[in-house]
Design a protein around this motif. Structure first.
Motif, PDB file in Angstrom:
ATOM      1  N   ALA A  83       0.833  -1.204   0.000  1.00  0.00           N
ATOM      2  CA  ALA A  83       0.000   0.000   0.000  1.00  0.00           C
ATOM      3  C   ALA A  83       0.872   1.261   0.000  1.00  0.00           C
ATOM      4  CB  ALA A  83      -0.933  -0.006   1.208  1.00  0.00           C
ATOM      5  N   LEU A  90       2.213   1.666  -3.432  1.00  0.00           N
ATOM      6  CA  LEU A  90       1.177   2.150  -4.356  1.00  0.00           C
ATOM      7  C   LEU A  90       0.961   3.651  -4.183  1.00  0.00           C
ATOM      8  CD1 LEU A  90      -1.460  -0.697  -4.041  1.00  0.00           C
ATOM      9  CD2 LEU A  90      -0.567   0.180  -6.204  1.00  0.00           C
ATOM     10  N   SER A 104      -4.505  -1.990  -6.758  1.00  0.00           N
ATOM     11  CA  SER A 104      -3.778  -2.719  -5.727  1.00  0.00           C
ATOM     12  C   SER A 104      -3.713  -4.214  -5.975  1.00  0.00           C
ATOM     13  CB  SER A 104      -4.396  -2.440  -4.357  1.00  0.00           C
ATOM     14  OG  SER A 104      -5.716  -2.958  -4.313  1.00  0.00           O
TER      15      SER A 104
END
Lengths: 626, 313
Positions: free
Chosen positions: A484, A487, A522
Motif C-alpha cells: 500500500a 502504491l 492494488s
C-alpha cells in the motif's frame, strides 16, 4: 408510545407537499378506519354531555359494579356511576386537553422553528440549546412536579406537556425552512421585493403545513396517552370523568370487576391508535407521488430522510430511489461453488458485451428499459472510452460489467463475458453474483467519480487500502501494508506513511482520488472501469489525475473502460471510443476516426458542443497524440 | 479526549443547576400549605406557624434555595417532611429497582432492535414486514395500556407472575427475576419495534452510500461490508435512538412501576408530588436528570469512538 417517539417520528420531504392529499388519504383503508374512529370520538366529545343518560357523577349507591345491560348500558363503577355516561363525558375532556397540548406545542414550535430556520444566527443557537434541554428532561417527572404546584388540573399538565414536546415541531419546521430557504423561488421572491414576513407566509408555511398536521396528529395521540397515564396514577381530578380517571378506578377494582378496565382501555387504545395511524396514512399519502413500489419502500425513504442512490452516476432510474434495499443472499462469492451449468464464453477479447439490455420494473409491472442492445469489446491493455450525456446509459452499462447494478435492475437480454467466463450468460436476468464475485476486486476493479463519498469515513486510508489485498490476494497484513505504501508513492503521494494513518476527511479531494486509483490498482487487475474519474475534481487536479491514469495504464498494461461525458478526456486517453445516447450505441471506432470524422449527427453535436469557442484540435489532426 | 469529557460534564452541571433552580422556584410558588398537610386539620394555627418556621417555609425563596443547595453540594439532600426518612436513603433503596428495570429493558431493546433492524434491512421479506407492522402497532398502543393488559392477563387471570412485586430489602435474586420479568416484557414489546424500524432506516441509509459500492468493487464480502462497515457507520444513529428511548423510559417507568407495584423511584415521586414533599421531589429530579446527563455523555463518548470526524473536532 412515549415522548421520545414523537420527537423522532416525522420527517417528510418538503417537495412532496403539493399533492391533493385527501383523495390519496381515503384510498388507504387504514386511514379511512382511523378517520371514522376519530369522527365518532369527536361526535362523542361534542354531543356526549347531551346524549349521556346520566350525569358523570350521578351515583346510585345501591347499584355498584353492576354488569353491562339494562338501565346501565356498560354497567356501573364502584360508586354506582354509569360507565357509558362517564365515557362520553370523558371523551370531551380528554380530546379537548389533547388539542390544547398540540396547540401549545405548535404555538411555540412553529414560530420558533420559522425564525430559527429562516434567520439562523444567535436565535437559532439559543433555541437549539433550549430544545436539547427540553429533550433531556424526563417528561413524567416534570409533570409530576408541575402537579405538585398546580394541583390536579388536566389543563395545566397539558400546557406544560405542550411546552415539553414543542421541540418536535421546532425541529420539523426548522429543517423544512432551511431546506427551502436556499431554493430559487424563495430567492426570486426576495429579489422581487417581497418582505420576509410575506415570503414566510406564502412560500414557507405551505411547505411545512402538511408535515405539521401529521405531527399534530401524532402529538395529540401522545398527549392522550400521557394524560391518561397521569390520571391512571391517581393524579387526575376525581370530580371530572376522563378516560384516565376511569382507568384508575378500574385498576383499583381489577379483582372485583376487570371489565371496568376494558372500556377506558378500548377508548384510549382506539383513539391514540387512530391518531397514529392517521399520521402514518397522511405521511404515506404525501409520499404517494413518489411511490414506485410497496409501502415498505416508502417508509424507508421517509425515516431515512434521504434517498440518495448512486450519486453522480447518470440515468439512475427513479425506481432505484425508493426501492427497498436487498442484498443478494448469495453474498459470499468466494465460498460458493462454481456454477457449472453456464457454458464457456468466447475468449477472443478480454471483455465482450453483446446486445446488452437493462431495465427497471415500473410500479405497474412493466419495464423501463435504460440500455438497449449495447455491444462492444475490450482487449488486453486497451483503453476504451464510453462517451455520452447524462441518461445515455453509459454508467448503467459500466455497473452491469461490475455487477454493481441496484438490486431491482434486470438484464433484459444479451450477455457479458470476461476472459472466457459469462458474468451474464445469455438468458440470465441478473449478473451472476457467484461468477462476478470471483472476478471483482481481483481482475476487474473500479474507480468511482466522487472521491470523498467513496471512502468509508470511519476507517483510515491505510485500512481501506490493505484490507482488500488481504481479502483478495490472501497476503499477510504486513506485506499488504508495504504494498500500500508503495502504491501511494506510485500515485504521487508525497508522504505515504502519513496518508495511510489519515482518515478520509483529513485529505483533499484530489488526494482521495489518488487513493482510490491506488486501491483500484492494488490487486493488479486486468480491467479497470473508471466512472467519470475526474469530473468531481478541480480543473488543475483533473489534469494531474489524467496524467496519473495514463502513466499507470501504460506501466501496468491494464485494460481501461473510461466512462465520461467529456470528449477531451477520451481524446487524451482512449484508443477506441463508443458513443452512447438514450441507452443505445450511436457509433464506435478508433478514437482518431471518430474525432476527425464523426459519422453520426449526435456525435457531431457532442463534439461541436465541446469545441465551440475553443482552439481547434490541431494536434490531433496532425496525428501528434503522444 | 479529557477536555471533551470535562466540557460535557461542565455543560451537564449547568443543565443540572438550571433545572434545580427552575424546579425549586416552581415548588416555592405552589399553593399548598405544606405545614397544614403535615400536621392535619386538627392542628392549631400556632402549631402550623411553628412547623412552618421549623421547615424554613417562612423564609424567602433565595434563603431557602441556597440553604438547600448548600447542603446538596455536600451530599445532604435533607429529610422527607412527611416520613422523616433521609432523602439520600430513600433514593438509595429505590433507585436500584428503577435502574435495574430501565437498564435491563433498554439493553434487551437495543440488542433485539439491532438484530431485527439489520435483518429487516438486509433480508427484507417477512422480517421486514413484521418490523414495519410491529412499529405501527407499537406506536399506536400506549405503553402503560399494554402493561395493564399484561398484568390483567398474566398476573391476575393466569397467575403466572406475581401481581405485586416481592422485591424488598434483602430479597433474593428469585424475587427480583419474578417481579421484573413482566414489566421488562411490557417495556420491550412497547419499545423494540419502533427502535428496530429506525435502526433499519439507518442501515439502509448506509447501504445506499457510494463507499459500499466501492467496497463491493474491491472484492470485500457482503458479510464484512455489513458487520465491519455498515453497522459501524449506522451505530451513531442507532445509539441516538436508543438514548432518546432511554430518556423517555426514565419517565415512562414511573407508570410501569405503579402498575406492577414495584418499589422504585416512581411511587416515591408520585407520593412526594401529591403531598408537596419538596426535599423528596428535588431529590428525584436531581437523580433522574443526573442519569440523563450520564447517558448522554456515554452516548457522546461512544459516538466519538465510532466516528473519527467527531473525535478530531
Amino acid at each position: 408510545m412515549s415522548e421520545s417517539e414523537a420527537l423522532t417520528a416525522t420527517a417528510v420531504h418538503p417537495e412532496a407537499v403539493r399533492v391533493p392529499l385527501w383523495r390519496r388519504l381515503v384510498r388507504n383503508p387504514l386511514g379511512v378506519v382511523a378517520l371514522v374512529i376519530l369522527a365518532l370520538v369527536a361526535l362523542g366529545a361534542i354531543f356526549g354531555p347531551l346524549i349521556a343518560p346520566f350525569d358523570q357523577n350521578f351515583a346510585t349507591i345501591t347499584d355498584t359494579l353492576a354488569p353491562p345491560g339494562g338501565e346501565h348500558l356498560l354497567g356501573t363503577d364502584s360508586a354506582g356511576r354509569d360507565v357509558w355516561s362517564r365515557l362520553l363525558y370523558g371523551a370531551q375532556l380528554t380530546t379537548l386537553s389533547a388539542l390544547l397540548c398540540a396547540a401549545v406545542a405548535i404555538a411555540i414550535g412553529l414560530p420558533a422553528g420559522l425564525i430559527a430556520g429562516y434567520y439562523g444566527g444567535a436565535f437559532d443557537a439559543s433555541a437549539n440549546w433550549v430544545t436539547s434541554l427540553l429533550m433531556s428532561l424526563p417528561g413524567i417527572i416534570v409533570l409530576l412536579s408541575v402537579r405538585a404546584v398546580t394541583g390536579p388540573s388536566v389543563w395545566w399538565s397539558m400546557v406544560v406537556f405542550g411546552i415539553l414536546i414543542s421541540p418536535s415541531f421546532f425541529r420539523l419546521t426548522r429543517t423544512a425552512v432551511q431546506s427551502v430557504r436556499g431554493e430559487l423561488y424563495v430567492d426570486a421572491a426576495r429579489v422581487s421585493g417581497l418582505s420576509d414576513a410575506r415570503i414566510i407566509g406564502r412560500h414557507i408555511i405551505s411547505v411545512v403545513r402538511a408535515p405539521l398536521i401529521i405531527q399534530a396528529a401524532i402529538v395529540a395521540g401522545v398527549a392522550i396517552a400521557v394524560q391518561s397515564g397521569l390520571e391512571f396514577l391517581g393524579l387526575g381530578d376525581p370530580a371530572k370523568a376522563t378516560w384516565g380517571v376511569m382507568l384508575n378506578e378500574g385498576f383499583r377494582n381489577i379483582y372485583l370487576a376487570p371489565q371496568l378496565l376494558l372500556w377506558p382501555v378500548l377508548a384510549i387504545g382506539l383513539t391514540v391508535g387512530s391518531l397514529v395511524l392517521l399520521g402514518n396514512a397522511l405521511r404515506d399519502a404525501l409520499e404517494g407521488g413518489q411511490r414506485t413500489q410497496g409501502r415498505r419502500a416508502r417508509r424507508a425513504v421517509t425515516s431515512g430522510g434521504r434517498a440518495v442512490m448512486a450519486a453522480g452516476s447518470d440515468a439512475v432510474p427513479s425506481a432505484s430511489v425508493t426501492t427497498n434495499l436487498r442484498v443478494p443472499r448469495t453474498g459470499m462469492p468466494r465460498r460458493a461453488p462454481r456454477d457449472l451449468s453456464v457454458p464457456a464464453a468466447p475468449a477472443d477479447h478480454l471483455l465482450e458485451v453483446s446486445s446488452l439490455a437493462i431495465g427497471y420494473p415500473r410500479q405497474d409491472g412493466s419495464m423501463r428499459q435504460v440500455v438497449h442492445d449495447v455491444s462492444f469489446a475490450v482487449d488486453r491493455g486497451e483503453v476504451l472510452g464510453i462517451v455520452g450525456e447524462s441518461g445515455s446509459g453509459k454508467s448503467q452499462t459500466a455497473f452491469a460489467i461490475l455487477g454493481l447494478l441496484p438490486p431491482e435492475a434486470r438484464i433484459l437480454g444479451g450477455s457479458v463475458a470476461f476472459d472466457g467466463t459469462f458474468t451474464v450468460a445469455p438468458g440470465e436476468d441478473r449478473v451472476s453474483p457467484v461468477r462476478i464475485g470471483e472476478l471483482r476486486g481481483k481482475r476487474i476493479s473500479y474507480i468511482p467519480q466522487e472521491p470523498m463519498s467513496n471512502l468509508d469515513p470511519a476507517f483510515t486510508i491505510g485500512a481501506q487500502l490493505t484490507r482488500p489485498m488481504v481479502a483478495v490476494l490472501g497476503i499477510p497484513k504486513a506485506e499488504a501494508h508495504e504494498r500500500a505504501l508503495d502504491l501511494l508513492r506510485k500515485v504521487g503521494i508525497v508522504d505515504p506513511a502519513r496518508t495511510m494513518r489519515a482518515y478520509p476527511h483529513e485529505v483533499s479531494g484530489g488526494m482521495a482520488q489518488r487513493v482510490l486509483i491506488a486501491g483500484a490498482m492494488s490487486c493488479e487487475p486486468d480491467l479497470i472501469i473508471a466512472d467519470e474519474p475526474t469530473t468531481a475534481l478541480d480543473v488543475t487536479v483533473q489534469a494531474e489525475v489524467l496524467d496519473l491514469l495514463r502513466a499507470m495504464q501504460q506501466d501496468l498494461q491494464v485494460a481501461v473502460i473510461l466512462v465520461t461525458h467529456n470528449f477531451g478526456v477520451v481524446a487524451d486517453l482512449a484508443d477506441r471510443v463508443v458513443v452512447m445516447n438514450t441507452g443505445r450505441v450511436v457509433e464506435s471506432g478508433p478514437v482518431r476516426d471518430i474525432l476527425r470524422n464523426p459519422q453520426e449527427q449526435y456525435t457531431q453535436t457532442l463534439l461541436g458542443s465541446m469545441l465551440v469557442g475553443k482552439e481547434p484540435m490541431t494536434m490531433l489532426t496532425k496525428g501528434g497524440r503522444s | 479526549m479529557v477536555a471533551f469529557i470535562l466540557k460535557r460534564l461542565g455543560a451537564g452541571i449547568v443543565l443540572l443547576v438550571a433545572i434545580a433552580v427552575l424546579t425549586y422556584a416552581l415548588l416555592f410558588f405552589s399553593g399548598t400549605n405544606i405545614a397544614r398537610n403535615i400536621l392535619g386539620d386538627m392542628a392549631t394555627d400556632e402549631q402550623v406557624a411553628l412547623k412552618q418556621a421549623e421547615l424554613g417555609l417562612d423564609q424567602p425563596l433565595f434563603t431557602r434555595f441556597f440553604g438547600w443547595a448548600g447542603s446538596a453540594v455536600q451530599g445532604d439532600l435533607g429529610t422527607s417532611w412527611f416520613s422523616s426518612e433521609a432523602v439520600v436513603q430513600a433514593l438509595a433503596t429505590r433507585l436500584p429497582v428503577t435502574l435495574t428495570l430501565v437498564i435491563v429493558s433498554m439493553t434487551l431493546v437495543a440488542v433485539i432492535a439491532t438484530l431485527l433492524g439489520m435483518a429487516a434491512a438486509v433480508k427484507g421479506g417477512w422480517v421486514d414486514r413484521v418490523v414495519q407492522v410491529g412499529a405501527v402497532i407499537g406506536d399506536a398502543i400506549p405503553g402503560f395500556v399494554l402493561a395493564i393488559i399484561l398484568v390483567t392477563v398474566f398476573a391476575i387471570q393466569l397467575g403466572v407472575f406475581p401481581a405485586v412485586s416481592t422485591i424488598s430489602p434483602g430479597a433474593g435474586a428469585a424475587a427480583w427475576v419474578a417481579s421484573m420479568t413482566l414489566p421488562v416484557i411490557a417495556i420491550v414489546i412497547n419499545y423494540v419495534t419502533s427502535s428496530a424500524q429506525q435502526i433499519r432506516s439507518a442501515v439502509i441509509d448506509q447501504y445506499r452510500r457510494d463507499y459500499v459500492r466501492t467496497l463491493r468493487s474491491r472484492g470485500i464480502s457482503e458479510r464484512e461490508i455489513l458487520f465491519r462497515h455498515v453497522l459501524r457507520s449506522a451505530s451513531p444513529a442507532g445509539l441516538t435512538i436508543i438514548s432518546l428511548q432511554f430518556i423517555g423510559l426514565l419517565g415512562g417507568v414511573v407508570i410501569i412501576e405503579q402498575i406492577f407495584a414495584l418499589p422504585g423511584i416512581g411511587p416515591l415521586a408520585i407520593n412526594a408530588t401529591a403531598l408537596g414533599d419538596i426535599p423528596i421531589v428535588m431529590g428525584v429530579v436531581l437523580v433522574t436528570v443526573t442519569v440523563v446527563i450520564i447517558v448522554n455523555l456515554l452516548v457522546d463518548l461512544a459516538n466519538g469512538a465510532l466516528n473519527p470526524k467527531v473525535r478530531v473536532s
